[in-house]
Scaffold this motif. Sequence first.
Motif, PDB file in Angstrom:
ATOM      1  N   LEU A  54       0.827  -1.209   0.000  1.00  0.00           N
ATOM      2  CA  LEU A  54       0.000   0.000   0.000  1.00  0.00           C
ATOM      3  C   LEU A  54       0.861   1.258   0.000  1.00  0.00           C
ATOM      4  O   LEU A  54       0.533   2.251  -0.647  1.00  0.00           O
ATOM      5  N   PHE A  55       1.979   1.230   0.709  1.00  0.00           N
ATOM      6  CA  PHE A  55       2.867   2.397   0.759  1.00  0.00           C
ATOM      7  C   PHE A  55       3.580   2.618  -0.578  1.00  0.00           C
ATOM      8  O   PHE A  55       4.089   3.710  -0.835  1.00  0.00           O
ATOM      9  N   GLU A  56       3.625   1.574  -1.391  1.00  0.00           N
ATOM     10  CA  GLU A  56       4.232   1.718  -2.721  1.00  0.00           C
ATOM     11  C   GLU A  56       3.221   2.209  -3.755  1.00  0.00           C
ATOM     12  O   GLU A  56       3.574   2.467  -4.891  1.00  0.00           O
ATOM     13  N   GLY A  57       1.953   2.299  -3.369  1.00  0.00           N
ATOM     14  CA  GLY A  57       0.896   2.740  -4.286  1.00  0.00           C
ATOM     15  C   GLY A  57      -0.293   1.811  -4.221  1.00  0.00           C
ATOM     16  O   GLY A  57      -0.132   0.597  -4.081  1.00  0.00           O
TER      17      GLY A  57
ATOM     18  N   ILE B 188      -2.211   0.717  -6.425  1.00  0.00           N
ATOM     19  CA  ILE B 188      -2.306  -0.261  -7.506  1.00  0.00           C
ATOM     20  C   ILE B 188      -1.735  -1.613  -7.077  1.00  0.00           C
ATOM     21  O   ILE B 188      -2.233  -2.672  -7.476  1.00  0.00           O
ATOM     22  N   TRP B 189      -0.704  -1.593  -6.207  1.00  0.00           N
ATOM     23  CA  TRP B 189      -0.059  -2.843  -5.782  1.00  0.00           C
ATOM     24  C   TRP B 189      -0.882  -3.590  -4.740  1.00  0.00           C
ATOM     25  O   TRP B 189      -0.567  -4.721  -4.394  1.00  0.00           O
ATOM     26  N   PHE B 190      -1.920  -2.947  -4.235  1.00  0.00           N
ATOM     27  CA  PHE B 190      -2.915  -3.645  -3.411  1.00  0.00           C
ATOM     28  C   PHE B 190      -4.062  -4.145  -4.287  1.00  0.00           C
ATOM     29  O   PHE B 190      -4.512  -5.281  -4.170  1.00  0.00           O
ATOM     30  N   ILE B 191      -4.517  -3.267  -5.190  1.00  0.00           N
ATOM     31  CA  ILE B 191      -5.707  -3.578  -5.994  1.00  0.00           C
ATOM     32  C   ILE B 191      -5.442  -4.743  -6.962  1.00  0.00           C
ATOM     33  O   ILE B 191      -6.272  -5.638  -7.109  1.00  0.00           O
ATOM     34  N   VAL B 192      -4.275  -4.734  -7.618  1.00  0.00           N
ATOM     35  CA  VAL B 192      -3.992  -5.766  -8.634  1.00  0.00           C
ATOM     36  C   VAL B 192      -3.998  -7.178  -8.041  1.00  0.00           C
ATOM     37  O   VAL B 192      -4.738  -8.040  -8.524  1.00  0.00           O
ATOM     38  N   PRO B 193      -3.190  -7.479  -7.006  1.00  0.00           N
ATOM     39  CA  PRO B 193      -3.198  -8.865  -6.516  1.00  0.00           C
ATOM     40  C   PRO B 193      -4.542  -9.307  -5.940  1.00  0.00           C
ATOM     41  O   PRO B 193      -4.962 -10.449  -6.150  1.00  0.00           O
ATOM     42  N   ILE B 194      -5.234  -8.395  -5.229  1.00  0.00           N
ATOM     43  CA  ILE B 194      -6.534  -8.772  -4.674  1.00  0.00           C
ATOM     44  C   ILE B 194      -7.537  -9.032  -5.806  1.00  0.00           C
ATOM     45  O   ILE B 194      -8.325  -9.989  -5.764  1.00  0.00           O
ATOM     46  N   SER B 195      -7.502  -8.182  -6.844  1.00  0.00           N
ATOM     47  CA  SER B 195      -8.415  -8.358  -7.982  1.00  0.00           C
ATOM     48  C   SER B 195      -8.127  -9.666  -8.717  1.00  0.00           C
ATOM     49  O   SER B 195      -9.053 -10.334  -9.203  1.00  0.00           O
ATOM     50  N   ILE B 196      -6.875 -10.044  -8.797  1.00  0.00           N
ATOM     51  CA  ILE B 196      -6.507 -11.304  -9.459  1.00  0.00           C
ATOM     52  C   ILE B 196      -7.078 -12.499  -8.690  1.00  0.00           C
ATOM     53  O   ILE B 196      -7.586 -13.459  -9.284  1.00  0.00           O
TER      54      ILE B 196
END
Length: 264
Positions: free
Chosen positions: A206-209, A211-219
């Motif tokens: 989350l601290f990196e952005g 998108i790096w939370f949303i992408v793996p969870i969405s996958i």
Amino acid sequence: EAESDDRLGLPGDAEGECDVDSKTDTPDAPVSTADSDNTLEYLNKALEGLPPRWKNYWIRGLLSICMISGFFLIIYMGPITLIFVVMCVQIKCFHEIITIGYRVYHSYELPWFRTLSWYFLICVNYFFYGETVADSFGALVRREEPLQFLARYHRFISFTLYLAGFCMFVLSLVKKHYRLQFYMFAWTHVTLLIVVTQSHLVIQNLFEGMIWFIVPISIVICNDIMAYLFGFFFGRTPLIKLSPKKTWEGFIGGFFSTVVFGFI
């Protein structure tokens, strides 16, 4: 029998050798129970006329839409809300696993297991999240004198806290039950390794952005949905006895759909 069912198993236990009243250091395996049907009543009534297979399909579909909508709502509320949600999930997972261990420990009337487990959870979170705060909020840490002290000696404080917990564990040891107590000590630490480390890495992402939370969870969401859909419409070949409804067609369809979705 109820007391016996609540105990954990170690490798090599022979079936039928366990006596409920005996105080041995080798607990029995817990009996897993199937999840009860928690489907909302009004959904059942609305879909009364459908065959069970299609009824299940529509219920899963509607509940999936609700959960995905809730997921996007949480994302919309921002990273702080997501961090709070991840922490809540971490604590709940830890509680569930430690409760299983406590059933074993409690039956032997041994002290401090739950207290020490939660103490170690606090210590590990203090270590991980202290490092995160020091790295990600450096300007704030340098501005506040108490935070400077905590940041400077963070690892020493973390080590001291853990050492105090280890000393409490040693003081709690009871003769004739050393093996069980060390077994439960390891149970706590493996739980911490699986649960806390994983949640910490999610928050680091989350601290990196976002998108790096949303992408793996969405996958993960995509894989779950597509495996179900392919299995529902094309599933013929059972995949594994542990879960009889899973099929090879669902597994393969979910795999390729996830790869395409991840690429996009």
